[in-house]
Design a protein around this motif. Structure first.
Motif, mmCIF file in Angstrom:
data_model
loop_
_atom_site.group_PDB
_atom_site.id
_atom_site.type_symbol
_atom_site.label_atom_id
_atom_site.label_comp_id
_atom_site.label_asym_id
_atom_site.label_seq_id
_atom_site.Cartn_x
_atom_site.Cartn_y
_atom_site.Cartn_z
ATOM 1 N N ALA A 185 0.842 -1.208 0.000
ATOM 2 C CA ALA A 185 0.000 0.000 0.000
ATOM 3 C C ALA A 185 0.874 1.254 0.000
ATOM 4 O O ALA A 185 0.573 2.225 -0.708
ATOM 5 C CB ALA A 185 -0.929 -0.008 1.211
ATOM 6 N N ALA A 186 1.948 1.231 0.767
ATOM 7 C CA ALA A 186 2.872 2.378 0.788
ATOM 8 C C ALA A 186 3.528 2.553 -0.580
ATOM 9 O O ALA A 186 3.670 3.677 -1.073
ATOM 10 C CB ALA A 186 3.930 2.177 1.862
ATOM 11 N N HIS A 187 3.895 1.458 -1.208
ATOM 12 C CA HIS A 187 4.514 1.518 -2.532
ATOM 13 C C HIS A 187 3.544 2.123 -3.551
ATOM 14 O O HIS A 187 3.936 2.964 -4.370
ATOM 15 C CB HIS A 187 4.960 0.116 -2.947
ATOM 16 N N ASP A 188 2.285 1.718 -3.494
ATOM 17 C CA ASP A 188 1.268 2.284 -4.390
ATOM 18 C C ASP A 188 1.079 3.781 -4.135
ATOM 19 O O ASP A 188 0.933 4.572 -5.068
ATOM 20 C CB ASP A 188 -0.068 1.554 -4.225
ATOM 21 N N LYS A 189 1.074 4.177 -2.870
ATOM 22 C CA LYS A 189 0.924 5.587 -2.524
ATOM 23 C C LYS A 189 2.100 6.414 -3.043
ATOM 24 O O LYS A 189 1.910 7.534 -3.549
ATOM 25 C CB LYS A 189 0.787 5.747 -1.004
ATOM 26 N N ILE A 190 3.286 5.876 -2.950
ATOM 27 C CA ILE A 190 4.466 6.588 -3.448
ATOM 28 C C ILE A 190 4.385 6.754 -4.960
ATOM 29 O O ILE A 190 4.710 7.819 -5.494
ATOM 30 C CB ILE A 190 5.761 5.863 -3.026
ATOM 31 N N ASP B 10 12.016 9.164 -4.875
ATOM 32 C CA ASP B 10 12.799 8.063 -5.445
ATOM 33 C C ASP B 10 13.360 7.166 -4.346
ATOM 34 O O ASP B 10 13.318 5.934 -4.445
ATOM 35 C CB ASP B 10 13.953 8.602 -6.298
ATOM 36 N N ALA B 11 13.884 7.775 -3.278
ATOM 37 C CA ALA B 11 14.438 7.000 -2.161
ATOM 38 C C ALA B 11 13.345 6.186 -1.465
ATOM 39 O O ALA B 11 13.546 5.009 -1.151
ATOM 40 C CB ALA B 11 15.127 7.924 -1.162
ATOM 41 N N ALA B 12 12.179 6.791 -1.241
ATOM 42 C CA ALA B 12 11.076 6.082 -0.593
ATOM 43 C C ALA B 12 10.605 4.905 -1.445
ATOM 44 O O ALA B 12 10.337 3.815 -0.923
ATOM 45 C CB ALA B 12 9.918 7.046 -0.332
ATOM 46 N N GLU B 13 10.519 5.115 -2.745
ATOM 47 C CA GLU B 13 10.105 4.024 -3.633
ATOM 48 C C GLU B 13 11.119 2.878 -3.587
ATOM 49 O O GLU B 13 10.750 1.708 -3.549
ATOM 50 C CB GLU B 13 9.963 4.532 -5.062
ATOM 51 N N THR B 14 12.391 3.224 -3.568
ATOM 52 C CA THR B 14 13.445 2.211 -3.521
ATOM 53 C C THR B 14 13.384 1.408 -2.223
ATOM 54 O O THR B 14 13.521 0.186 -2.238
ATOM 55 C CB THR B 14 14.831 2.877 -3.662
ATOM 56 N N CYS C 6 10.720 0.888 -0.297
ATOM 57 C CA CYS C 6 9.538 0.020 -0.335
ATOM 58 C C CYS C 6 9.746 -1.167 -1.275
ATOM 59 O O CYS C 6 9.431 -2.303 -0.930
ATOM 60 C CB CYS C 6 8.309 0.806 -0.776
ATOM 61 N N ALA C 7 10.271 -0.904 -2.464
ATOM 62 C CA ALA C 7 10.486 -1.984 -3.429
ATOM 63 C C ALA C 7 11.483 -3.009 -2.876
ATOM 64 O O ALA C 7 11.284 -4.220 -3.024
ATOM 65 C CB ALA C 7 10.981 -1.406 -4.750
ATOM 66 N N SER C 8 12.529 -2.537 -2.217
ATOM 67 C CA SER C 8 13.517 -3.447 -1.618
ATOM 68 C C SER C 8 12.888 -4.284 -0.512
ATOM 69 O O SER C 8 13.149 -5.476 -0.402
ATOM 70 C CB SER C 8 14.695 -2.655 -1.053
ATOM 71 N N GLY C 9 12.070 -3.651 0.312
ATOM 72 C CA GLY C 9 11.402 -4.375 1.395
ATOM 73 C C GLY C 9 10.439 -5.428 0.888
ATOM 74 O O GLY C 9 10.293 -6.495 1.481
ATOM 75 N N GLU D 142 15.490 2.899 -13.193
ATOM 76 C CA GLU D 142 15.390 2.541 -14.605
ATOM 77 C C GLU D 142 13.995 2.889 -15.108
ATOM 78 O O GLU D 142 13.004 2.387 -14.576
ATOM 79 C CB GLU D 142 15.660 1.045 -14.755
ATOM 80 N N ASP D 143 13.918 3.746 -16.104
ATOM 81 C CA ASP D 143 12.631 4.192 -16.654
ATOM 82 C C ASP D 143 11.732 4.788 -15.571
ATOM 83 O O ASP D 143 10.522 4.547 -15.547
ATOM 84 C CB ASP D 143 11.911 3.046 -17.369
ATOM 85 N N GLY D 144 12.325 5.524 -14.634
ATOM 86 C CA GLY D 144 11.565 6.205 -13.604
ATOM 87 C C GLY D 144 11.107 5.341 -12.454
ATOM 88 O O GLY D 144 10.373 5.788 -11.577
ATOM 89 N N ALA D 145 11.531 4.076 -12.411
ATOM 90 C CA ALA D 145 11.137 3.180 -11.319
ATOM 91 C C ALA D 145 12.366 2.433 -10.809
ATOM 92 O O ALA D 145 13.357 2.276 -11.525
ATOM 93 C CB ALA D 145 10.080 2.191 -11.791
ATOM 94 N N ALA D 146 12.292 1.974 -9.575
ATOM 95 C CA ALA D 146 13.407 1.249 -8.970
ATOM 96 C C ALA D 146 13.403 -0.204 -9.454
ATOM 97 O O ALA D 146 12.394 -0.888 -9.372
ATOM 98 C CB ALA D 146 13.298 1.287 -7.454
ATOM 99 N N ARG D 147 14.558 -0.645 -9.971
ATOM 100 C CA ARG D 147 14.740 -2.052 -10.325
ATOM 101 C C ARG D 147 15.624 -2.648 -9.239
ATOM 102 O O ARG D 147 16.755 -2.199 -9.019
ATOM 103 C CB ARG D 147 15.393 -2.211 -11.689
ATOM 104 N N ILE D 148 15.108 -3.652 -8.547
ATOM 105 C CA ILE D 148 15.781 -4.229 -7.383
ATOM 106 C C ILE D 148 16.481 -5.521 -7.781
ATOM 107 O O ILE D 148 15.936 -6.339 -8.503
ATOM 108 C CB ILE D 148 14.765 -4.506 -6.257
ATOM 109 N N GLY D 149 17.697 -5.678 -7.287
ATOM 110 C CA GLY D 149 18.469 -6.897 -7.508
ATOM 111 C C GLY D 149 19.225 -7.259 -6.246
ATOM 112 O O GLY D 149 19.073 -6.609 -5.208
ATOM 113 N N THR D 150 20.032 -8.294 -6.336
ATOM 114 C CA THR D 150 20.836 -8.703 -5.181
ATOM 115 C C THR D 150 22.241 -9.081 -5.645
ATOM 116 O O THR D 150 22.463 -9.413 -6.810
ATOM 117 C CB THR D 150 20.220 -9.921 -4.448
ATOM 118 N N LEU D 151 23.175 -9.007 -4.713
ATOM 119 C CA LEU D 151 24.551 -9.443 -4.922
ATOM 120 C C LEU D 151 24.959 -10.332 -3.752
ATOM 121 O O LEU D 151 24.475 -10.146 -2.631
ATOM 122 C CB LEU D 151 25.493 -8.235 -4.979
ATOM 123 N N PRO D 152 25.829 -11.282 -3.978
ATOM 124 C CA PRO D 152 26.249 -12.146 -2.866
ATOM 125 C C PRO D 152 27.062 -11.372 -1.828
ATOM 126 O O PRO D 152 27.717 -10.391 -2.147
ATOM 127 C CB PRO D 152 27.109 -13.213 -3.551
#
Length: 106
Positions: A3-8, A42-46, A48-51, A83-93
């Motif tokens: 819900a927070a992600h949608d609000k952002i 942008d930071a808030a979206e990142t 939320c997306a990471s969480g 990327e394209d105005g949205a956060a793309r989340i990934g991981t690294l070891p």
């Protein structure tokens, strides 16, 4: 968190239409605040997306639906790229050197 992600996302759409009232060229605080607001969204979206991607609780990232940490699957660094105005989340070891990971106990 979803819900927070949608609000952002909604706030980012509103931000795109937000005018800068002051047009001065010397020290335009309206422009500075406008730019800072965009960065904060942008930071808030990142965050939320990471969480939403991480399926465990670890440190300050606590999920009520998954209260335990999961080192077998989630001992990773979370990465984010705008990327394209949205956060793309990934991981690294994670490379463990001197300190072995352990649960926080208070």
């Amino acid at each position: 968190m979803a819900a927070a992600h949608d609000k952002i996302k909604e706030l980012k759409e509103r931000y795109a239409k937000l005018p800068v009232a002051h047009k001065g060229a010397v020290y335009n605080t309206d422009l500075i605040f406008h730019i800072e607001l965009g960065y904060m969204l942008d930071a808030a979206e990142t965050i939320c997306a990471s969480g939403l991607v991480r399926k465990e609780s670890r440190g300050a990232h606590y999920r009520r639906d998954i209260p335990q940490r999961n080192d077998e699957e989630w001992l990773r660094h979370t990465t984010a790229v705008l990327e394209d105005g949205a956060a793309r989340i990934g991981t690294l070891p994670v490379t463990i050197t001197e300190w072995q990971p352990e649960a926080r106990v208070y």
